[in-house]
Design a protein around this motif. Structure first.
Motif, short mmCIF file in Angstrom:
data_model
loop_
_atom_site.label_atom_id
_atom_site.label_comp_id
_atom_site.label_asym_id
_atom_site.label_seq_id
_atom_site.Cartn_x
_atom_site.Cartn_y
_atom_site.Cartn_z
N ILE B 180 0.86 -1.18 0.00
CA ILE B 180 0.00 0.00 0.00
C ILE B 180 0.90 1.23 0.00
N TYR B 181 0.43 2.30 -0.59
CA TYR B 181 1.25 3.52 -0.63
C TYR B 181 0.39 4.73 -0.89
N SER B 182 0.90 5.85 -0.49
CA SER B 182 0.23 7.11 -0.81
C SER B 182 1.14 7.89 -1.75
N THR B 183 0.61 8.94 -2.36
CA THR B 183 1.43 9.80 -3.22
C THR B 183 1.42 11.20 -2.65
N GLY B 184 2.60 11.74 -2.43
CA GLY B 184 2.68 13.07 -1.83
C GLY B 184 3.88 13.84 -2.35
N ILE B 185 4.44 14.65 -1.49
CA ILE B 185 5.57 15.50 -1.89
C ILE B 185 6.77 15.18 -1.00
N GLY B 186 7.90 14.98 -1.61
CA GLY B 186 9.12 14.76 -0.85
C GLY B 186 10.09 15.90 -1.09
N TRP B 187 10.86 16.26 -0.09
CA TRP B 187 11.86 17.30 -0.30
C TRP B 187 13.01 17.16 0.70
N ARG B 188 14.11 17.79 0.32
CA ARG B 188 15.28 17.81 1.20
C ARG B 188 15.44 19.23 1.70
N SER B 189 15.35 19.40 3.00
CA SER B 189 15.38 20.76 3.56
C SER B 189 16.75 21.42 3.39
N ASP B 190 17.79 20.63 3.09
CA ASP B 190 19.11 21.25 2.86
C ASP B 190 19.29 21.66 1.38
N GLY B 312 -5.85 12.56 -0.07
CA GLY B 312 -4.79 12.49 -1.09
C GLY B 312 -4.91 11.17 -1.81
N GLU B 313 -3.91 10.92 -2.66
CA GLU B 313 -3.99 9.71 -3.48
C GLU B 313 -3.43 8.51 -2.69
N VAL B 314 -4.25 7.49 -2.51
CA VAL B 314 -3.77 6.26 -1.87
C VAL B 314 -4.11 5.07 -2.78
N ASP B 315 -3.17 4.18 -2.90
CA ASP B 315 -3.37 3.04 -3.79
C ASP B 315 -2.80 1.79 -3.15
#
Lengths: 305, 413
Positions: B180-190, B312-315
């Motif tokens: 199972i997984y969701s779709t979102g936003i990932g980022w690196r704060s540095d 959000g998107e979950v699949d």
């Protein structure tokens, strides 16, 4: 005597076609048949649910919808394929020119001045073929990353703040990747051509008072012209269909080439036939210089004879 | 003198032309014979599209029977698995091989479209395939799947209760849930300034020019386009409205023009390597990031955002048994193995994609060291499936429209 002549004639009649048979069968199997499959898919149908191509083998039933769609997106008002085609021509032209600029001196030096090191140099030139193209490109991904070796070198050990995003959709990176990937394919035929040029002609030119530059311009270059054309063909044609270099070193739609269009179409249900149209475009574009080459070599042979 | 001049060569040319003409006429004569060669097409009737509010119980396959109970995998046979790259633990496969004396042959694909193209050829002999539920309807109606024998699958008892009788396959006749997984936003704060999660609309970050040349979106047409719909507050991420699709097209083209995004599915390695600082992310890939991060970078710089209200998107991805395979018994045993708590945990440790088993919760996963606290937002919970939006199979016409927009976006025109 009168009896033996027709027999010789029959033998003569079958000898050359027989010798040509393996080559003809080979050509049929690896070129004509696959090309016909491409046409059957391009002008075929699409499975209504799976959106997979349904090849139509009978030319009388061919459907030109997919072909028209692609042509409409190249020449019509909604020409969103056109930039990728123009980009391909520009990238391939730039990469081929740079390849020639690098390969010619290397091949020239190896053929003329390497002396007893010629074997070693040749082995070094062949060395890239031992490593897969994919692995060589993957190596560049590591080097070109924002915190990779290239940026570290450019920053001169932290002296300058260098954050060039080489892999973030830059045409320059793609062109340099193509050059890096294909330059070995250009060096070898150039070397073969230059190595074959008779030294006596070069010496004659020098004896007649030509400078080094004039000797090169009036003797070496004309003699190597057919090798240049062959080496350009050998590198340009695979570059035209290349998609992997762009995928790996850019990954951005802003650098898409025709190879990427083909790859995307092949893998997209309902669009597979469109890939056939792009393949035909590449075929036409590549066949033209091939004809030019065949004509020029035939002309050369006639002059020589 | 040129060899190709003079009357003799003229005659030769005429002969060549005549030969060509004869060849052309012969080809025409072959045409009726070619018309006899036909490729099999499918007669499906009306395509049934499962959805949470339209659950579907599929009929049994006409081509592939359910296997008998009580069989064992044939020793020395080969189990052919078709899956995404890095989506199955090598250790799990190795242990299975050792336990049952079969060898596993893994083939990989980049996206579901590519996979479907190859499966449809029916010549590759894959036993197991790992689709999302948006392609299950096609696979079943094209009669590519073998119905499952539940006698071989006792570990389904470990599954979340809500996925034991799912809407896309009532009675679990053809599928078991895999991850199972969701779709979102990932980022690196540095690597980026600001925190996208604090924006009024976090999806706007993908159109914020301060992140130009420093971002990526998923190379998955429906997921990427669903993100554009959600940005515009359209919860129906499977919309067939022309107006919605026109909006998606305009904003995708704008994204390409102004932001120069990478379009890839390699963000789980690219972002840790510092290639860009912001990307659309599958939660499983976000969980995977620390593994690929250089040792001198603190995992605390990694972030994942999913709408806190769950909208959000979950699949979920599935595992199915393809009829074209020749090893259905081993396939059933493997399906059961990946639902075992211990084996599923090993697999999760490698892939980062969470199995929908009762024992895996955000707290247990953090406690057991599967992921750092700052990425606990990437863990999917049962409740997310009640509020979230799944990607569904689309009607054929709409599917074509979506793909054409994606094609225009990716061709860079």
């Amino acid at each position: 005597m009168a009896d033996s002549e027709p027999r010789r004639g029959v033998g003569h009649r079958w000898l050359w076609p027989t010798l040509a048979l393996p080559g003809t069968i080979w050509l049929l199997v690896i070129f004509v048949v696959p090309l016909y499959v491409v046409l059957a898919i391009l002008f075929g149908g699409v499975d209504p649910i799976l959106r997979q191509p349904v090849p139509v083998w009978d030319p009388r039933s061919w459907d030109f919808t997919q072909f028209d769609f692609v042509m409409g997106r190249i020449f019509g008002s909604d020409a969103y394929f056109r930039p990728a085609l123009i980009r391909t021509v520009l990238y391939v032209a730039a990469a081929s020119f740079l390849c020639l600029l690098i390969a010619y001196p290397v091949a020239y030096f190896t053929a003329r001045f390497a002396g007893r090191w010629k074997g070693v140099l040749l082995a070094a030139l062949i060395a890239p073929f031992w490593i897969s193209y994919m692995m060589r490109m993957l190596a560049w991904v590591n080097l070109l990353q924002t915190n990779g070796l290239v940026n570290k070198t450019l920053s001169a050990g932290g002296l300058f703040d260098v954050h060039v995003a080489w892999l973030q959709g830059h045409g320059t990176t793609v062109v340099l990747g193509l050059v890096y990937g294909y330059v070995p394919y250009m060096i070898l035929p150039l070397f073969a051509g230059l190595d074959r040029a008779p030294v006596s002609m070069l010496e004659a030119a020098r004896d007649l008072g030509a400078s080094r530059w004039e000797t090169f311009r009036r003797v070496t270059w004309p003699l190597s012209r057919s090798a240049v054309v062959v080496s350009l063909l050998l590198t340009t044609l695979p570059m035209l269909g290349d998609y992997f270099t762009n995928d790996l070193l850019s990954g951005s739609p802003s650098t898409s080439m025709i190879g990427n269009l083909i790859n995307n179409s092949v893998l997209t249900p309902g669009q597979t036939g469109q890939a056939g149209a792009f393949v035909l475009i590449i075929l036409v574009v590549s066949v033209l210089p091939m004809f030019f080459y065949v004509r020029s070599t035939r002309y050369g042979d006639e002059v020589a004879s | 003198m040129g060899a190709s001049t003079g009357p003799a060569s003229d005659r030769a040319r005429r002969l060549q032309r005549r030969t060509l003409l004869r060849a052309g006429l012969s080809a025409l004569a072959v045409a009726p014979a070619l018309s006899a060669c036909r490729t099999r097409t499918h007669d499906y009737g009306t395509l049934r599209i499962p959805a949470p509010d339209h659950p579907v119980r599929w009929g049994l396959s006409k081509r592939y029977p359910v296997i008998d109970s009580g069989l064992k995998p044939k020793a020395g046979s080969t189990l052919r698995i078709y899956n995404y790259a890095d989506y199955l633990s090598p250790r799990v496969m190795k242990d299975f091989e050792a336990q049952w004396g079969v060898s596993i042959h893994l083939s990989t694909f980049n996206d579901a479209d590519e996979a479907l193209t190859k499966i449809a050829s029916e010549s590759l002999g894959f036993d197991l395939y790992f689709p999302s539920y948006d392609s299950v309807g096609k696979l079943i109606q094209a009669d590519f799947l073998r119905p499952l024998n539940p006698d071989y699958l006792p570990n389904t008892a470990n599954l979340w209760h809500s996925l034991r009788d799912p809407w896309y396959d009532r009675g679990s006749r053809y599928t078991i849930p895999y991850t199972i997984y969701s779709t979102g936003i990932g980022w690196r704060s540095d690597l980026i300034d600001g925190d996208p999660s604090t924006l009024a609309n976090p999806y706007d970050a993908f159109w914020d020019t301060q992140y130009r040349d420093n971002m990526a979106i998923l190379d998955d047409w429906h997921t990427a386009m669903a993100m554009v719909l959600q940005r515009n507050g359209i919860d129906d991420i499977n919309t067939t409205s022309s107006k919605d699709l026109a909006l998606v097209r305009a904003q995708l083209l704008d994204l390409r023009r102004t932001m120069n995004p990478q379009v890839t599915i390699r963000m789980y390695t690219d972002m840790p390597a510092g290639q860009y600082g912001l990307a659309q992310f599958w939660s499983g890939d976000a969980i995977n990031m620390p593994y690929y991060l250089p040792k001198n970078v603190d995992p605390g710089v990694l972030n994942f955002w999913f709408p806190p209200d769950g909208k959000g998107e979950v699949d979920n991805d599935l595992c199915v048994c393809l009829g074209q395979g020749s090893n259905p018994v081993a396939a059933h045993f493997f399906m059961n193995a990946i639902l075992d708590d211990k084996i599923a945990g090993q697999n999760f440790g490698y892939t980062g994609y969470q199995p929908p088993l009762k024992q895996f919760t955000p707290s247990t996963l953090v406690d057991q060291g599967y992921l750092p606290e700052n990425l606990s937002t990437a863990v999917v919970q049962q409740g997310d499936f009640k509020k979230g939006f799944p990607l569904l199979e689309l009607p054929v016409t709409a599917d074509g429209e979506y793909h054409q927009i994606w094609q225009e976006f990716k061709s860079g025109g």
